[in-house]
Design a protein around this motif. Structure first.
Motif, PDB file in Angstrom:
ATOM      1  N   LEU A 226     -32.246  -8.045  34.420  1.00 52.48           N
ATOM      2  CA  LEU A 226     -31.287  -7.515  33.451  1.00 52.48           C
ATOM      3  C   LEU A 226     -29.912  -7.283  34.077  1.00 52.48           C
ATOM      4  CD1 LEU A 226     -33.586  -4.855  31.718  1.00 52.48           C
ATOM      5  CD2 LEU A 226     -33.065  -7.166  30.901  1.00 52.48           C
ATOM      6  N   PHE A 227     -29.834  -7.322  35.419  1.00 53.40           N
ATOM      7  CA  PHE A 227     -28.584  -7.001  36.104  1.00 53.40           C
ATOM      8  C   PHE A 227     -28.045  -8.252  36.792  1.00 53.40           C
ATOM      9  CE2 PHE A 227     -31.132  -3.153  35.863  1.00 53.40           C
ATOM     10  CZ  PHE A 227     -30.237  -2.244  35.319  1.00 53.40           C
ATOM     11  N   GLU A 228     -26.829  -8.613  36.439  1.00 52.63           N
ATOM     12  CA  GLU A 228     -26.250  -9.884  36.864  1.00 52.63           C
ATOM     13  C   GLU A 228     -26.083  -9.985  38.378  1.00 52.63           C
ATOM     14  OE1 GLU A 228     -22.103 -12.429  36.189  1.00 52.63           O
ATOM     15  OE2 GLU A 228     -22.500 -10.618  35.015  1.00 52.63           O
ATOM     16  N   LYS A 229     -25.690  -8.891  39.034  1.00 51.90           N
ATOM     17  CA  LYS A 229     -25.376  -8.951  40.456  1.00 51.90           C
ATOM     18  C   LYS A 229     -26.532  -8.487  41.349  1.00 51.90           C
ATOM     19  CE  LYS A 229     -20.401  -8.319  39.740  1.00 51.90           C
ATOM     20  NZ  LYS A 229     -19.211  -7.486  40.059  1.00 51.90           N
ATOM     21  N   SER A 230     -27.715  -8.349  40.794  1.00 59.14           N
ATOM     22  CA  SER A 230     -28.865  -7.912  41.579  1.00 59.14           C
ATOM     23  C   SER A 230     -29.395  -9.054  42.444  1.00 59.14           C
ATOM     24  CB  SER A 230     -29.970  -7.426  40.645  1.00 59.14           C
ATOM     25  OG  SER A 230     -30.456  -8.497  39.845  1.00 59.14           O
ATOM     26  N   GLY A 231     -30.165  -8.699  43.487  1.00 62.73           N
ATOM     27  CA  GLY A 231     -30.845  -9.698  44.299  1.00 62.73           C
ATOM     28  C   GLY A 231     -29.952 -10.492  45.225  1.00 62.73           C
ATOM     29  N   GLN A 232     -28.726 -10.024  45.495  1.00 61.54           N
ATOM     30  CA  GLN A 232     -27.816 -10.733  46.393  1.00 61.54           C
ATOM     31  C   GLN A 232     -27.899 -10.114  47.795  1.00 61.54           C
ATOM     32  OE1 GLN A 232     -23.865 -10.849  44.684  1.00 61.54           O
ATOM     33  NE2 GLN A 232     -24.603 -11.557  42.688  1.00 61.54           N
ATOM     34  N   VAL A 233     -28.348 -10.894  48.761  1.00 59.14           N
ATOM     35  CA  VAL A 233     -28.656 -10.366  50.095  1.00 59.14           C
ATOM     36  C   VAL A 233     -27.418  -9.798  50.782  1.00 59.14           C
ATOM     37  CG1 VAL A 233     -29.513 -10.944  52.404  1.00 59.14           C
ATOM     38  CG2 VAL A 233     -30.614 -11.929  50.372  1.00 59.14           C
ATOM     39  N   PHE A 234     -26.347 -10.570  50.862  1.00 55.63           N
ATOM     40  CA  PHE A 234     -25.145 -10.116  51.589  1.00 55.63           C
ATOM     41  C   PHE A 234     -24.509  -8.904  50.904  1.00 55.63           C
ATOM     42  CE2 PHE A 234     -25.419 -14.579  53.013  1.00 55.63           C
ATOM     43  CZ  PHE A 234     -25.469 -14.358  54.382  1.00 55.63           C
ATOM     44  N   ARG A 235     -24.497  -8.917  49.581  1.00 53.97           N
ATOM     45  CA  ARG A 235     -23.963  -7.772  48.836  1.00 53.97           C
ATOM     46  C   ARG A 235     -24.810  -6.530  49.102  1.00 53.97           C
ATOM     47  NH1 ARG A 235     -20.833  -6.649  44.374  1.00 53.97           N
ATOM     48  NH2 ARG A 235     -21.539  -4.969  43.015  1.00 53.97           N
ATOM     49  N   THR A 236     -26.117  -6.720  49.162  1.00 57.06           N
ATOM     50  CA  THR A 236     -27.037  -5.597  49.389  1.00 57.06           C
ATOM     51  C   THR A 236     -26.864  -5.010  50.780  1.00 57.06           C
ATOM     52  OG1 THR A 236     -28.677  -6.502  47.839  1.00 57.06           O
ATOM     53  CG2 THR A 236     -29.465  -4.947  49.520  1.00 57.06           C
ATOM     54  N   VAL A 237     -26.902  -5.872  51.804  1.00 59.81           N
ATOM     55  CA  VAL A 237     -26.810  -5.394  53.192  1.00 59.81           C
ATOM     56  C   VAL A 237     -25.425  -4.814  53.476  1.00 59.81           C
ATOM     57  CG1 VAL A 237     -26.911  -6.074  55.620  1.00 59.81           C
ATOM     58  CG2 VAL A 237     -28.565  -7.022  53.987  1.00 59.81           C
ATOM     59  N   TRP A 304     -29.728  -4.033  45.544  1.00 59.88           N
ATOM     60  CA  TRP A 304     -30.671  -5.129  45.386  1.00 59.88           C
ATOM     61  C   TRP A 304     -31.252  -5.149  43.967  1.00 59.88           C
ATOM     62  CZ3 TRP A 304     -31.982  -9.486  47.660  1.00 59.88           C
ATOM     63  CH2 TRP A 304     -33.184 -10.105  47.301  1.00 59.88           C
ATOM     64  N   ALA A 305     -31.595  -3.974  43.452  1.00 61.02           N
ATOM     65  CA  ALA A 305     -32.260  -3.905  42.149  1.00 61.02           C
ATOM     66  C   ALA A 305     -31.287  -4.021  40.982  1.00 61.02           C
ATOM     67  CB  ALA A 305     -33.043  -2.596  42.036  1.00 61.02           C
ATOM     68  N   MET A 306     -30.077  -3.441  41.134  1.00 63.45           N
ATOM     69  CA  MET A 306     -29.149  -3.384  40.001  1.00 63.45           C
ATOM     70  C   MET A 306     -27.783  -3.990  40.281  1.00 63.45           C
ATOM     71  SD  MET A 306     -29.930   0.457  38.536  1.00 63.45           S
ATOM     72  CE  MET A 306     -29.336   1.244  40.043  1.00 63.45           C
ATOM     73  N   GLY A 307     -27.522  -4.306  41.558  1.00 68.01           N
ATOM     74  CA  GLY A 307     -26.221  -4.872  41.896  1.00 68.01           C
ATOM     75  C   GLY A 307     -25.104  -3.863  41.908  1.00 68.01           C
ATOM     76  N   ARG A 308     -25.424  -2.581  41.970  1.00 68.88           N
ATOM     77  CA  ARG A 308     -24.398  -1.536  41.956  1.00 68.88           C
ATOM     78  C   ARG A 308     -24.873  -0.338  42.770  1.00 68.88           C
ATOM     79  NH1 ARG A 308     -25.549  -0.308  35.578  1.00 68.88           N
ATOM     80  NH2 ARG A 308     -27.210   1.225  35.837  1.00 68.88           N
ATOM     81  N   LYS A 309     -23.953   0.593  43.017  1.00 64.25           N
ATOM     82  CA  LYS A 309     -24.298   1.744  43.846  1.00 64.25           C
ATOM     83  C   LYS A 309     -25.325   2.632  43.147  1.00 64.25           C
ATOM     84  CE  LYS A 309     -20.497   4.698  42.230  1.00 64.25           C
ATOM     85  NZ  LYS A 309     -19.294   5.438  42.627  1.00 64.25           N
ATOM     86  N   PRO A 310     -26.018   3.506  43.901  1.00 66.90           N
ATOM     87  CA  PRO A 310     -27.062   4.354  43.306  1.00 66.90           C
ATOM     88  C   PRO A 310     -26.500   5.234  42.186  1.00 66.90           C
ATOM     89  CG  PRO A 310     -27.154   4.447  45.701  1.00 66.90           C
ATOM     90  CD  PRO A 310     -25.910   3.705  45.355  1.00 66.90           C
ATOM     91  N   ASN A 311     -27.323   5.467  41.145  1.00 59.39           N
ATOM     92  CA  ASN A 311     -26.901   6.378  40.083  1.00 59.39           C
ATOM     93  C   ASN A 311     -26.988   7.821  40.576  1.00 59.39           C
ATOM     94  OD1 ASN A 311     -29.670   7.065  39.894  1.00 59.39           O
ATOM     95  ND2 ASN A 311     -30.022   5.479  38.354  1.00 59.39           N
ATOM     96  N   THR A 312     -26.494   8.740  39.766  1.00 64.69           N
ATOM     97  CA  THR A 312     -26.374  10.123  40.229  1.00 64.69           C
ATOM     98  C   THR A 312     -27.728  10.775  40.497  1.00 64.69           C
ATOM     99  OG1 THR A 312     -26.149  10.768  37.893  1.00 64.69           O
ATOM    100  CG2 THR A 312     -24.131  10.586  39.191  1.00 64.69           C
TER     101      THR A 312
END
Length: 419
Positions: A226-237, A304-312
């Motif tokens: 459901l999240f467009e930017k999820s699962g991107q290794v370099f973005r995640t690390v 990794w899961a959502m492509g964005r920083k952790p929620n509150t």
């Protein structure tokens, strides 16, 4: 202490002004559609593997989330949170000079006033079950680890094993945080005794197996799509490393900073006592690695899961684990950054040693959460409750019909959840 006690009573009393949000109605509908067991299968295959949380949510939804039940669930979460923190502090008082009641009051008030969101920690029941119950389990688990060092008993290990299963199946962030704590505890114990703790290794193995069952749920992969930017290794690390530095600073509020500054020597001494018998080089690496992995894993998991920083609500959990580690982080800093004490620091020490109580109270009053609580009691809670009762009464009386509830005119910042 009286001021802290009044704040805790005020936060407890706020449960009277809690009402279901969208997700609460959603889960009630899912239980009605799939049944209690059917919801577990549906969630595991379509949304996520949080087995412990899903069972609790389904049980509450099966009891019909009417408005008077909802406040009871919220009160249960508040009581369990306070009780678990109290249990942990009681166990800590057995190995330190801490006074349980003053420590409980000051720590709990500071924690609640420092949260990224108190709504999702205590008052939005669905969110609290998915995240705060993991914090509750961690408090109980830490207390058991302390008790394990005082008295060896099979029941403690059995209870730790059961608790580990419940914790790792609660939430992915709690899963990673708790397994890191167990691994660090076991590693430090090995360096101290030169013997592997086989019981702890078994508990960790059970936790890893159950954690994999939770993490590898088909629903996690379905939700990730459901999240467009999820699962991107370099973005995640990359973001995981970057946010290690960002969140290391953001985890401390003004009230927390006042307490830490005032009692930093005692916190460092406690950590040093816990690390006695471990070579300095190894201790520095172990503490830093736990510190880094705690923040990196939480941040990387979100990217990794959502492509964005952790929620509150995720940051609430991260903050709690960070505070658990804080004495060891302060010890690490004291070992790495050895310098002469600057004059301004000596002056601040003298001021805080004499006036830390009024300074701490002012710091609490400066907290947005404390300010909002006072404003809600004075102006918002009463009309909000009247409005909510009217809306929920129309729902109960209109079973089987489409009901247009409309937006709330009064929205207390303490207890009203909207996503």
């Amino acid at each position: 202490l009286i001021f802290c006690g009044v704040l805790l009573l005020a936060w407890t009393g706020a449960v009277y002004y809690t009402f279901p949000a969208y997700d609460d109605f959603h889960y009630t509908g899912l239980v009605a559609k799939h049944g209690f067991l059917g919801l577990q299968v549906y969630h595991y295959l379509n949304w996520g593997g949080r087995l412990t949380s899903n069972i609790i949510i389904a049980a509450m939804a099966s009891a019909d989330l009417q408005w008077h039940w909802y406040s009871l669930w919220s009160l249960t979460i508040v009581a369990a949170t306070f009780g678990s923190i109290g249990y942990l502090i009681k166990q800590l008082s057995r190995i330190t000079t801490l006074k349980p009641w003053p420590t409980f009051l000051i720590f709990t008030v500071t924690l609640l006033a420092s949260l990224f969101t108190i709504i999702q920690f205590l008052y939005w029941v669905t969110g609290a079950v998915y995240y705060t119950t993991g914090v509750i389990g961690t408090c109980l688990g830490l207390g058991l680890l302390i008790q394990r060092e005082i008295s060896k008993a099979l029941w403690i290990d059995l209870l730790l094993g059961l608790l580990t299963i419940l914790i790792v199946c609660n939430n992915e962030i709690v899963l990673l945080g708790w397994l890191q704590i167990l691994a660090t505890y076991t590693t430090l114990k090995y360096f101290k005794t030169k013997n592997l703790d086989k019981a702890m290794l078994a508990i960790i193995a059970i936790g890893i197996v159950m954690g994999l069952i939770s993490l590898l749920a088909p629903g996690n992969f379905a939700r990730q799509q459901l999240f467009e930017k999820s699962g991107q290794v370099f973005r995640t690390v990359g973001n995981g490393i970057l946010h290690y530095f960002i969140f290391s600073a953001r985890m401390l509020s003004i009230p927390a900073f006042v307490l830490i500054f005032r009692w930093r020597r005692e916190l460092v001494s406690f950590a040093a006592k816990m690390l006695e018998g471990i070579p300095r080089r190894e201790a520095l690496w172990i503490v830093w690695l736990e510190w880094f992995l705690l923040i990196f894993s939480t941040s990387a998991l979100a990217f990794w899961a959502m492509g964005r920083k952790p929620n509150t609500r995720s940051l609430n959990v991260m903050m709690f684990y960070y505070w658990v580690m804080l004495p060891f982080i302060l010890w690490w800093i004291s070992q790495v950054w050895k310098s002469t004490t600057p004059r301004w620091l000596s002056f601040a020490d003298r001021v805080l040693s004499q006036y830390w109580i009024p300074i701490f109270i002012v710091a609490l009053l400066s907290s947005k959460i404390v300010y909002t609580l006072g404003k809600d009691y004075l102006f918002v809670f009463a009309p909000y409750r009247e409005e909510a009762e009217i809306k929920l009464t129309s729902l109960r009386e209109g079973r089987g019909k489409d009901i247009a509830m409309g937006a709330y005119e009064h929205r207390p910042g303490t207890t009203f959840y909207h996503d």
